[in-house]
Design a protein around this motif. Structure first.
Motif, PDB file in Angstrom:
ATOM      1  N   PRO A 108       0.636  -1.212  -0.113  1.00  0.00           N
ATOM      2  CA  PRO A 108      -0.051   0.155  -0.281  1.00  0.00           C
ATOM      3  C   PRO A 108       0.970   1.112   0.059  1.00  0.00           C
ATOM      4  O   PRO A 108       1.377   1.099  -0.050  1.00  0.00           O
ATOM      5  CB  PRO A 108      -1.057  -0.006   1.205  1.00  0.00           C
ATOM      6  CG  PRO A 108      -0.013  -1.413   2.369  1.00  0.00           C
ATOM      7  CD  PRO A 108       0.966  -1.922   0.805  1.00  0.00           C
ATOM      8  N   PHE A 109       0.123   1.999  -0.623  1.00  0.00           N
ATOM      9  CA  PHE A 109       0.969   3.031  -0.811  1.00  0.00           C
ATOM     10  C   PHE A 109       1.119   4.950  -0.866  1.00  0.00           C
ATOM     11  O   PHE A 109      -0.881   4.517  -0.360  1.00  0.00           O
ATOM     12  CB  PHE A 109       2.252   3.584  -1.907  1.00  0.00           C
ATOM     13  CG  PHE A 109       1.541   3.238  -3.261  1.00  0.00           C
ATOM     14  CD1 PHE A 109       0.544   4.219  -3.904  1.00  0.00           C
ATOM     15  CD2 PHE A 109       1.405   2.436  -3.664  1.00  0.00           C
ATOM     16  CE1 PHE A 109      -0.066   4.380  -5.434  1.00  0.00           C
ATOM     17  CE2 PHE A 109       0.154   2.235  -5.059  1.00  0.00           C
ATOM     18  CZ  PHE A 109      -0.573   2.858  -5.270  1.00  0.00           C
ATOM     19  N   VAL A 110       0.919   5.900  -0.139  1.00  0.00           N
ATOM     20  CA  VAL A 110      -0.027   7.178  -0.089  1.00  0.00           C
ATOM     21  C   VAL A 110       1.262   8.565  -1.138  1.00  0.00           C
ATOM     22  O   VAL A 110       2.425   7.825  -0.841  1.00  0.00           O
ATOM     23  CB  VAL A 110      -0.592   7.758   1.411  1.00  0.00           C
ATOM     24  CG1 VAL A 110      -1.231   7.174   1.816  1.00  0.00           C
ATOM     25  CG2 VAL A 110       0.300   7.748   1.544  1.00  0.00           C
ATOM     26  N   GLY A 111       0.447   9.154  -1.673  1.00  0.00           N
ATOM     27  CA  GLY A 111       1.642  10.459  -2.030  1.00  0.00           C
ATOM     28  C   GLY A 111       0.931  11.606  -2.067  1.00  0.00           C
ATOM     29  O   GLY A 111      -0.467  11.761  -2.070  1.00  0.00           O
ATOM     30  N   ALA A 112       1.706  12.571  -2.270  1.00  0.00           N
ATOM     31  CA  ALA A 112       0.904  14.083  -2.357  1.00  0.00           C
ATOM     32  C   ALA A 112       2.657  14.730  -3.948  1.00  0.00           C
ATOM     33  O   ALA A 112       3.266  15.124  -3.471  1.00  0.00           O
ATOM     34  CB  ALA A 112       0.541  14.680  -1.028  1.00  0.00           C
ATOM     35  N   GLY A 113       1.725  15.759  -4.192  1.00  0.00           N
ATOM     36  CA  GLY A 113       2.163  16.479  -5.099  1.00  0.00           C
ATOM     37  C   GLY A 113       1.450  17.580  -5.978  1.00  0.00           C
ATOM     38  O   GLY A 113       0.419  18.405  -4.893  1.00  0.00           O
ATOM     39  N   TYR A 114       1.786  18.106  -7.308  1.00  0.00           N
ATOM     40  CA  TYR A 114       1.292  19.243  -7.805  1.00  0.00           C
ATOM     41  C   TYR A 114       1.091  18.830  -8.720  1.00  0.00           C
ATOM     42  O   TYR A 114       2.149  18.728  -9.753  1.00  0.00           O
ATOM     43  CB  TYR A 114       2.388  20.756  -7.226  1.00  0.00           C
ATOM     44  CG  TYR A 114       1.345  21.750  -7.655  1.00  0.00           C
ATOM     45  CD1 TYR A 114       0.912  22.170  -7.128  1.00  0.00           C
ATOM     46  CD2 TYR A 114       1.845  22.304  -9.220  1.00  0.00           C
ATOM     47  CE1 TYR A 114      -0.092  23.889  -7.140  1.00  0.00           C
ATOM     48  CE2 TYR A 114       0.804  22.944  -9.775  1.00  0.00           C
ATOM     49  CZ  TYR A 114       0.148  23.569  -8.914  1.00  0.00           C
ATOM     50  OH  TYR A 114      -0.446  24.765  -9.476  1.00  0.00           O
ATOM     51  N   SER A 115      -0.051  18.776  -9.829  1.00  0.00           N
ATOM     52  CA  SER A 115      -0.170  17.891 -10.829  1.00  0.00           C
ATOM     53  C   SER A 115      -0.596  19.308 -11.670  1.00  0.00           C
ATOM     54  O   SER A 115      -0.869  20.420 -11.051  1.00  0.00           O
ATOM     55  CB  SER A 115      -1.552  17.446 -11.055  1.00  0.00           C
ATOM     56  OG  SER A 115      -1.482  16.454 -10.398  1.00  0.00           O
ATOM     57  N   PHE A 116       0.376  19.506 -13.027  1.00  0.00           N
ATOM     58  CA  PHE A 116       0.247  20.175 -14.155  1.00  0.00           C
ATOM     59  C   PHE A 116      -0.862  20.243 -15.333  1.00  0.00           C
ATOM     60  O   PHE A 116      -0.921  18.404 -15.880  1.00  0.00           O
ATOM     61  CB  PHE A 116       1.578  20.680 -14.428  1.00  0.00           C
ATOM     62  CG  PHE A 116       2.500  21.117 -13.761  1.00  0.00           C
ATOM     63  CD1 PHE A 116       2.696  22.275 -13.579  1.00  0.00           C
ATOM     64  CD2 PHE A 116       3.088  20.359 -13.150  1.00  0.00           C
ATOM     65  CE1 PHE A 116       3.340  23.005 -12.912  1.00  0.00           C
ATOM     66  CE2 PHE A 116       4.670  20.841 -12.150  1.00  0.00           C
ATOM     67  CZ  PHE A 116       3.829  21.482 -12.043  1.00  0.00           C
ATOM     68  N   LEU A 117      -1.879  20.847 -16.032  1.00  0.00           N
ATOM     69  CA  LEU A 117      -1.882  20.537 -16.948  1.00  0.00           C
ATOM     70  C   LEU A 117      -2.444  20.913 -18.502  1.00  0.00           C
ATOM     71  O   LEU A 117      -2.587  21.874 -17.778  1.00  0.00           O
ATOM     72  CB  LEU A 117      -4.159  20.065 -16.334  1.00  0.00           C
ATOM     73  CG  LEU A 117      -5.218  19.770 -16.694  1.00  0.00           C
ATOM     74  CD1 LEU A 117      -5.397  17.984 -17.381  1.00  0.00           C
ATOM     75  CD2 LEU A 117      -7.020  20.348 -16.456  1.00  0.00           C
ATOM     76  N   SER A 118      -2.074  20.371 -19.272  1.00  0.00           N
ATOM     77  CA  SER A 118      -2.141  20.994 -20.712  1.00  0.00           C
ATOM     78  C   SER A 118      -3.542  20.645 -21.672  1.00  0.00           C
ATOM     79  O   SER A 118      -3.451  19.578 -21.396  1.00  0.00           O
ATOM     80  CB  SER A 118      -0.622  21.163 -21.475  1.00  0.00           C
ATOM     81  OG  SER A 118      -1.096  21.108 -22.027  1.00  0.00           O
ATOM     82  N   ASP A 119      -4.382  21.114 -21.728  1.00  0.00           N
ATOM     83  CA  ASP A 119      -5.340  21.059 -22.962  1.00  0.00           C
ATOM     84  C   ASP A 119      -4.634  21.807 -23.895  1.00  0.00           C
ATOM     85  O   ASP A 119      -4.570  23.116 -24.475  1.00  0.00           O
ATOM     86  CB  ASP A 119      -6.391  21.244 -22.473  1.00  0.00           C
ATOM     87  CG  ASP A 119      -6.918  20.548 -20.923  1.00  0.00           C
ATOM     88  OD1 ASP A 119      -7.188  19.668 -20.733  1.00  0.00           O
ATOM     89  OD2 ASP A 119      -7.994  21.461 -20.669  1.00  0.00           O
ATOM     90  N   LYS A 120      -5.104  20.923 -24.757  1.00  0.00           N
ATOM     91  CA  LYS A 120      -5.249  22.020 -26.537  1.00  0.00           C
ATOM     92  C   LYS A 120      -6.307  20.975 -27.178  1.00  0.00           C
ATOM     93  O   LYS A 120      -6.867  19.940 -27.117  1.00  0.00           O
ATOM     94  CB  LYS A 120      -3.962  21.476 -26.768  1.00  0.00           C
ATOM     95  CG  LYS A 120      -2.965  22.098 -26.511  1.00  0.00           C
ATOM     96  CD  LYS A 120      -1.473  21.309 -27.647  1.00  0.00           C
ATOM     97  CE  LYS A 120       0.078  22.444 -26.997  1.00  0.00           C
ATOM     98  NZ  LYS A 120      -0.022  23.500 -27.088  1.00  0.00           N
TER      99      LYS A 120
END
Length: 186
Positions: A108-120
């Motif tokens: 089992p794992f947990v994680g945290a971060g910052y996501s980047f989203l790019s739409d075209k």
């Protein structure tokens, strides 16, 4: 000076990973499913590639960094117009993972971060391209069915902050993904 320090740390990490007895690097390939009323729900094509590096390991716990790159594509007709949209979701994060013989191959794992989203988008009135980002939290488990290969299931929650005030609707602010895939420990 910053580049030299960063390069030196990267070199030390690479040497540490190459000489490690334990398998510290993993690569995953997954199919992401959008869960609930959320952005990316109506995508035709979706794939997710991940890389994880366990930086610190004990007999019970691993702490590391990971990242996923997801690609989503959607083609549909709205009235007389065809809309084509391509979305890239980049998710770097830190994670903690449990591994114990008492868990029988489950990790089992947990994680945290910052996501980047790019739409075209093509054939779309207004701004056809947009970029956004936001907090990413995830949890899941992997199951080792051999010393090198595993299957994994993970849930990702992304709270997207968009610069366009017209898109301040819940549908465009939250991404809920369930990812099912396979992986290899290197």
């Amino acid at each position: 000076m910053y580049r030299i320090t960063l390069g030196t740390l990267g070199l030390i990490l690479c040497i540490n990973l190459i000489n490690a007895q334990e398998k510290r690097v993993s690569i995953t390939l997954a199919y992401p499913f959008a869960v609930g009323e959320t952005y990316l729900k109506n995508q035709d094509v979706a794939a997710d590639l991940g890389l994880g590096i366990r930086v610190f390991q004990t007999e019970l716990l691993s702490i590391g960094v990971s990242g996923n790159v997801g690609y989503y594509s959607d083609s549909r007709t709205l009235g007389s117009r065809k809309l084509k949209e391509k979305t890239w979701l980049i998710q770097p994060r830190a994670f903690a993972e449990l591994h114990s013989s008492s868990l029988g191959g489950l990790r089992p794992f947990v994680g945290a971060g910052y996501s980047f989203l790019s739409d075209k988008s093509e054939n779309f009135d207004g701004n056809p391209n947009s970029n956004a980002g936001g907090l990413n939290l995830n949890l899941g488990t992997a199951y080792n069915f051999s010393s090198r290969f595993f299957v994994h299931l993970q849930y990702d929650y992304v709270n997207v902050s968009r610069g366009n005030q017209n898109q301040r609707v819940d549908l465009f602010q939250k991404i809920n993904l369930l990812k099912l895939g396979v992986g290899i420990n290197l």
